[in-house]
Design a protein around this motif. Structure first.
Motif, mmCIF file in Angstrom:
data_model
loop_
_atom_site.group_PDB
_atom_site.id
_atom_site.type_symbol
_atom_site.label_atom_id
_atom_site.label_comp_id
_atom_site.label_asym_id
_atom_site.label_seq_id
_atom_site.Cartn_x
_atom_site.Cartn_y
_atom_site.Cartn_z
ATOM 1 N N LEU A 194 0.906 -1.176 0.024
ATOM 2 C CA LEU A 194 -0.061 0.035 -0.156
ATOM 3 C C LEU A 194 0.701 1.257 0.041
ATOM 4 O O LEU A 194 0.575 2.151 -0.530
ATOM 5 N N THR A 195 1.852 1.307 0.846
ATOM 6 C CA THR A 195 2.827 2.474 0.843
ATOM 7 C C THR A 195 3.600 2.739 -0.609
ATOM 8 O O THR A 195 3.809 3.914 -0.951
ATOM 9 N N THR A 196 3.925 1.325 -1.182
ATOM 10 C CA THR A 196 4.790 1.694 -2.423
ATOM 11 C C THR A 196 3.556 2.065 -3.524
ATOM 12 O O THR A 196 4.129 2.955 -4.416
ATOM 13 N N ASN A 197 2.363 1.638 -3.545
ATOM 14 C CA ASN A 197 1.465 2.277 -4.272
ATOM 15 C C ASN A 197 1.147 3.774 -4.151
ATOM 16 O O ASN A 197 0.938 4.612 -5.247
ATOM 17 N N SER A 198 1.426 4.046 -3.041
ATOM 18 C CA SER A 198 1.069 5.563 -2.816
ATOM 19 C C SER A 198 2.264 6.461 -3.540
ATOM 20 O O SER A 198 1.846 7.499 -4.082
ATOM 21 N N VAL A 199 3.532 6.014 -3.256
ATOM 22 C CA VAL A 199 4.459 6.642 -3.989
ATOM 23 C C VAL A 199 4.640 6.670 -5.373
ATOM 24 O O VAL A 199 4.843 7.536 -5.876
ATOM 25 N N VAL A 200 4.018 5.549 -5.926
ATOM 26 C CA VAL A 200 4.205 5.443 -7.579
ATOM 27 C C VAL A 200 2.819 5.666 -8.067
ATOM 28 O O VAL A 200 3.121 6.585 -9.184
ATOM 29 N N ARG B 179 -6.000 9.237 -7.020
ATOM 30 C CA ARG B 179 -7.622 8.823 -7.250
ATOM 31 C C ARG B 179 -7.569 7.661 -7.849
ATOM 32 O O ARG B 179 -7.030 7.497 -9.072
ATOM 33 N N LEU B 180 -7.966 6.718 -7.330
ATOM 34 C CA LEU B 180 -8.012 5.203 -7.980
ATOM 35 C C LEU B 180 -9.389 5.313 -8.647
ATOM 36 O O LEU B 180 -10.663 5.241 -7.995
ATOM 37 N N ALA B 181 -9.195 5.333 -10.093
ATOM 38 C CA ALA B 181 -10.377 5.509 -10.624
ATOM 39 C C ALA B 181 -11.132 4.107 -11.267
ATOM 40 O O ALA B 181 -12.137 4.000 -11.765
ATOM 41 N N ASP B 182 -10.324 3.067 -11.110
ATOM 42 C CA ASP B 182 -10.717 1.782 -11.534
ATOM 43 C C ASP B 182 -11.255 0.966 -10.540
ATOM 44 O O ASP B 182 -10.793 0.503 -9.678
ATOM 45 N N PRO B 183 -12.636 0.548 -10.553
ATOM 46 C CA PRO B 183 -13.284 0.087 -9.327
ATOM 47 C C PRO B 183 -12.959 -1.533 -9.245
ATOM 48 O O PRO B 183 -13.042 -1.964 -8.237
ATOM 49 N N LEU B 184 -12.270 -1.969 -10.162
ATOM 50 C CA LEU B 184 -11.844 -3.432 -10.179
ATOM 51 C C LEU B 184 -10.334 -3.566 -10.008
ATOM 52 O O LEU B 184 -9.935 -4.623 -9.952
ATOM 53 N N ASP C 216 -12.160 10.040 -3.341
ATOM 54 C CA ASP C 216 -12.875 11.145 -3.849
ATOM 55 C C ASP C 216 -11.765 12.360 -4.369
ATOM 56 O O ASP C 216 -10.657 11.933 -4.463
ATOM 57 N N GLU C 217 -12.218 13.505 -4.641
ATOM 58 C CA GLU C 217 -11.439 14.398 -5.246
ATOM 59 C C GLU C 217 -10.091 14.803 -4.347
ATOM 60 O O GLU C 217 -9.128 15.250 -5.169
ATOM 61 N N THR C 218 -9.952 14.240 -3.274
ATOM 62 C CA THR C 218 -8.872 14.817 -2.412
ATOM 63 C C THR C 218 -7.802 13.709 -2.201
ATOM 64 O O THR C 218 -6.840 13.938 -1.817
ATOM 65 N N GLY C 219 -8.168 12.365 -2.588
ATOM 66 C CA GLY C 219 -7.271 11.311 -2.448
ATOM 67 C C GLY C 219 -8.009 9.813 -2.393
ATOM 68 O O GLY C 219 -9.342 9.695 -2.483
ATOM 69 N N THR C 220 -7.103 9.140 -1.949
ATOM 70 C CA THR C 220 -7.647 7.584 -1.815
ATOM 71 C C THR C 220 -7.220 6.866 -0.487
ATOM 72 O O THR C 220 -6.098 7.169 -0.138
ATOM 73 N N THR C 221 -8.257 6.318 0.314
ATOM 74 C CA THR C 221 -7.982 5.659 1.422
ATOM 75 C C THR C 221 -8.329 4.180 1.288
ATOM 76 O O THR C 221 -8.974 3.801 0.752
ATOM 77 N N VAL C 222 -7.008 3.400 1.574
ATOM 78 C CA VAL C 222 -7.401 1.924 1.757
ATOM 79 C C VAL C 222 -7.060 1.428 3.113
ATOM 80 O O VAL C 222 -6.138 1.709 3.569
ATOM 81 N N ARG C 223 -8.219 0.627 3.538
ATOM 82 C CA ARG C 223 -7.889 0.014 5.038
ATOM 83 C C ARG C 223 -8.083 -1.374 4.924
ATOM 84 O O ARG C 223 -9.022 -1.866 4.243
#
Length: 310
Positions: free
Chosen positions: A230-236, A262-267, A298-305
């Motif tokens: 998850l942290t690597t995804n944030s950097v990339v 912004r994660l645009a792909d729901p899949l 949302d327009e401000t970013g993505t949260t993954v839990r």
């Protein structure tokens, strides 16, 4: 059940009690076996035993999975259960699957991911020769869940009915968007802001807190992988920086990463990785490891839990 008019068929079966459950599921399995079609049944253990007992010797020709285990995290059902079975079958043959991802007792945290899963099946299998029958307990599930089933399935089989009909409420995109909910705050969580230069430190901070909160052995290794991916995804993909948070709630350890992407792909994270694919497996790995994964974009970013049980 009526004949399929589209390659992908996705009916919801509403049932009241064991007899209606067996009447709606066992003929589906027997029809597949009679046609020489590969068939899998992925339902909660108590229902799996009902179907297996009714099938008798024919059960040996069916792939049987306890959905409470295989699909505990709804985000892993498409890649780890449905596509895993369908993709392994010979080309040119219809595949049939019974999948029951929602049952009474699913938690409030799990349900939005379940509803989104049901909606996303339609995009994940569009154009493929696959039928996925999804049973819904019309007695024990609440009205919201039953209404959502009409929105996520193009056809429905009402309780006690022998034939399916078109769902007038079918709107899977609305369900995906509606359950893109902000996640409840965890004010007491350990927090660490990271950049590309501090990725390793972010992972170590997350793992140390997970160990303090009770994770050990394989589950602590799982947390290390979840935090790293998850942290690597944030950097990339998320602007080169982000924030990781770790805390405990209801006997589980939660790891959350937020960034400005912004994660645009729901899949995303729900497709099996191709054998020759390089990269792009991070969120898929998180879904396969965690007991639950929820996302909010949302327009401000993505949260993954991600939730992990010790």
């Amino acid at each position: 059940m009526t004949a399929a008019t589209e390659p992908f068929v996705h009916p919801a079966l509403f049932y009241r009690g064991e007899q209606e459950y067996l009447a709606g599921t066992v003929p589906f399995v027997r029809a597949a076996l009679a046609a020489g079609e590969p068939v899998a049944v992925a339902v909660p253990g108590e229902n799996l035993r009902l179907i297996e007992g009714e099938l008798g010797a024919d059960a040996r020709s069916v792939r049987l999975l306890d959905m409470r285990e295989a699909g505990r995290n709804p985000g892993r059902i498409i890649p780890g259960v449905l596509r895993a079975f369908a993709d392994a079958q010979p080309a040119g043959r219809r595949v049939r699957i019974i999948g029951e991802p929602i049952w009474a007792g699913r938690s409030a945290a799990e349900y939005p991911a379940c509803a989104q899963h049901e909606a996303l099946i339609n995009a994940a299998f569009g154009g493929r020769e696959v039928t996925i029958l999804c049973p819904y307990d019309a007695v024990r599930l609440d009205e919201r869940t039953l209404a959502d089933a009409h929105a996520t399935h193009p056809v429905v089989i009402p309780a006690g009915a022998a034939r399916e009909r078109a769902s007038g409420a079918y709107d899977p995109a609305d369900v995906v968007a509606r359950y893109n909910e902000p996640l409840p705050a965890a004010p007491d969580a350990l927090s660490f802001r990271f950049t590309a230069k501090t990725l390793s430190q972010a992972r170590h901070v997350a793992v140390a807190e997970g160990a303090r909160l009770g994770l050990a052995g394989t589950r602590l290794e799982d947390l290390a992988l979840v935090a790293a991916e998850l942290t690597t995804n944030s950097v990339v993909h998320g602007g080169g920086r982000g924030e990781v948070r770790v805390w405990a709630a209801d006997g589980q350890v939660l790891c959350e990463v937020r960034d400005a992407g912004r994660l645009a792909d729901p899949l995303a994270g729900r497709r099996p990785a191709a054998r020759d694919q390089r990269g792009g497996r991070g969120l898929l790995m998180v879904n396969l490891l965690a007991d639950l994964v929820r996302l909010h974009a949302d327009e401000t970013g993505t949260t993954v839990r991600a939730w992990l049980t010790p």
